[in-house]
Design a protein around this motif. Structure first.
Motif: not given
Length: 209
Positions: A5, A22, A25, A29, A59, A73-74
């Motif tokens: 990622l 991020l 999440v 990454y 990703h 999306y995440l």
């Protein structure tokens, strides 16, 4: 690594929104910092994002651009983070996520550029007027603890980041409802971590000249 990622960003950009998402999440990454006008517009990066803009995430080899899309999306790619409501309860989630990407973004950007929609042309503009957008947004953040209900979601990252940025730079009115809402979001650990990382990256860029 097939599950790698990557965040392409600049700490003085909307990339801060993607960074915050991020951090919410919680997945590992890698960050690639790009410079405006140079590496951001270079051939190498344009093979990733032809617009030559940030943020972009990659990703599993898939490219996602546009902040609202990155947030959505995440949230779906990492459901264990609980950043999207169940599919049968996503009406408000989608509504305000795309309100942020449409009317809010356009109204605030035009305001910052000094453009006011003539009253007799408001029907031609998707957001109508800046005042309409601010009043609608105020009601939305007053209705519940979070933009889509009682639970924090990716929509709060996207809308909340815009409110925070607007309050800081004067492009969003300092209404108590906005300040209270963003204050609640800014106290989240993920938001603090994201700011620390971007502030450190900004300092490094400044040091490098």
């Amino acid at each position: 690594m097939t599950d790698e990622l990557i965040l392409y960003t600049n700490p003085m950009s909307r990339g801060r929104i993607a960074r915050w998402m991020l951090e919410e999440v919680g997945a590992p990454y890698r960050t690639e910092i790009l410079q405006f006008g140079t590496t951001m517009k270079g051939d190498a990066y344009k093979t990733v994002n032809p617009m030559g803009k940030v943020p972009t995430i990659v990703h599993n080899g898939k490219v996602v651009t546009e902040c609202a899309a990155i947030c959505a999306y995440l949230a779906d790619a990492f459901p264990q983070a609980g950043l999207a409501p169940p599919t049968d309860r996503r009406a408000d989630y989608y509504r305000w996520l795309f309100f942020g990407a449409g009317p809010l973004e356009a109204a605030v950007s035009n305001r910052a550029l000094g453009f006011e929609v003539p009253p007799d042309r408001e029907r031609m503009i998707g957001y109508g007027s800046y005042a309409d957008v601010m009043d609608t947004l105020e009601k939305a953040v007053q209705a519940n603890p979070y933009i889509a209900g009682d639970v924090f979601s990716a929509a709060d990252v996207y809308v909340g980041a815009q409110i925070g940025w607007g309050l800081q730079f004067g492009t969003i009115e300092k209404r108590p409802a906005f300040e209270e809402y963003f204050g609640r979001l800014a106290s989240r650990e993920a938001c603090r971590r994201a700011n620390e990382k971007d502030n450190a990256a900004a300092a490094e860029l400044q040091k490098a000249g």
